[in-house]
Enzyme design. Structure first.
Site: not given
Ligand code: HMH
Length: 224
Positions: A91, A143, A213
């Protein structure tokens, strides 16, 4: 419900109970704008660079979940979580490639307020006092918000710009969905065997992730 009156899936019950907040996290205007093709590209680039920083912090979080898992008597979840750690290497490379594609200089990025807040929250989980149950449940919902959000951007009827598809597929793919479902099964099994206190802490962390989030999408769309 089973014979004891306990929900078969605590996580499913929370998603129902906190549905409104879950939708605000997974159908945020920023995500909707990716799906309908109207996203502001400078906002997208902001999200990309901020999320790269986030994922660097997330590595330590996932590593701490792995460590807690390995300390369990039954460490049969180890391979799933180890897979999660391993895929973060990929990633980070993906972010670097993607940043180059968008002309974003990752070296000059500093984390914005909501990102710092989220990373601080993640760091609190590395404390040994935080149980595996709470940590793995938190991991699952983090996730899942991305899986559900980006999955929505590639569902039928989307007008997502072709140059954004690689992002959407990263988290919206059937493989990532499968992985989230494995994590959910792990979380539900842990929760079914946990104390009422631990279940309560895990639910609080679940709600906190949704708030963070939402804050992350807000930050990406408006630099708050
Ligand atoms: C803010 N939440 C955020 N970034 C991510 N990459 C994920 C979840 C999932 O890995």
């Amino acid at each position: 419900m089973d014979g004891g009156g306990v929900e078969a899936s605590a996580t499913a019950a929370w998603m129902e109970r906190h549905r409104q907040m879950y939708e605000r996290a997974t159908r945020h205007p920023f995500i909707v704008s990716i799906r309908d093709g109207t996203v502001d590209l400078s906002a997208f680039k902001r999200w990309l660079s901020q999320d790269y920083m986030f994922v660097r912090g997330f590595v330590a979080f996932v590593a701490s979940v792995l460590l807690k898992c390995c300390k369990q008597e039954d460490s049969s979840d180890m391979e799933i979580i180890l897979g999660g750690v391993a895929s973060l290497s990929d990633e980070l490379s993906w972010f670097k490639n993607e940043a180059a594609k968008w002309d974003v200089d990752l070296a000059s990025v500093s984390p914005l307020k909501s990102n710092l807040e989220y990373c601080r929250f993640l760091r609190s989980f590395t404390e040994p006092e935080i149980s595996y149950t709470v940590a793995v449940t938190t991991f699952w919902i983090i996730e899942t918000v991305y899986q559900d959000s980006f999955g929505f951007c590639i569902e039928e009827g989307n007008k997502t710009r072709p140059e954004l598809l690689s992002t959407c597929q990263r988290w919206g793919s059937p493989e990532f969905k499968q992985y989230c479902q494995y994590l959910q099964r792990i979380a539900d099994r842990c929760l079914a065997n946990a104390s009422a206190d631990a279940v309560k802490s895990a639910e609080e962390a679940f709600i906190r992730v949704l708030e963070l989030e939402i804050g992350f999408w807000e930050m990406s769309s408006s630099q708050s």
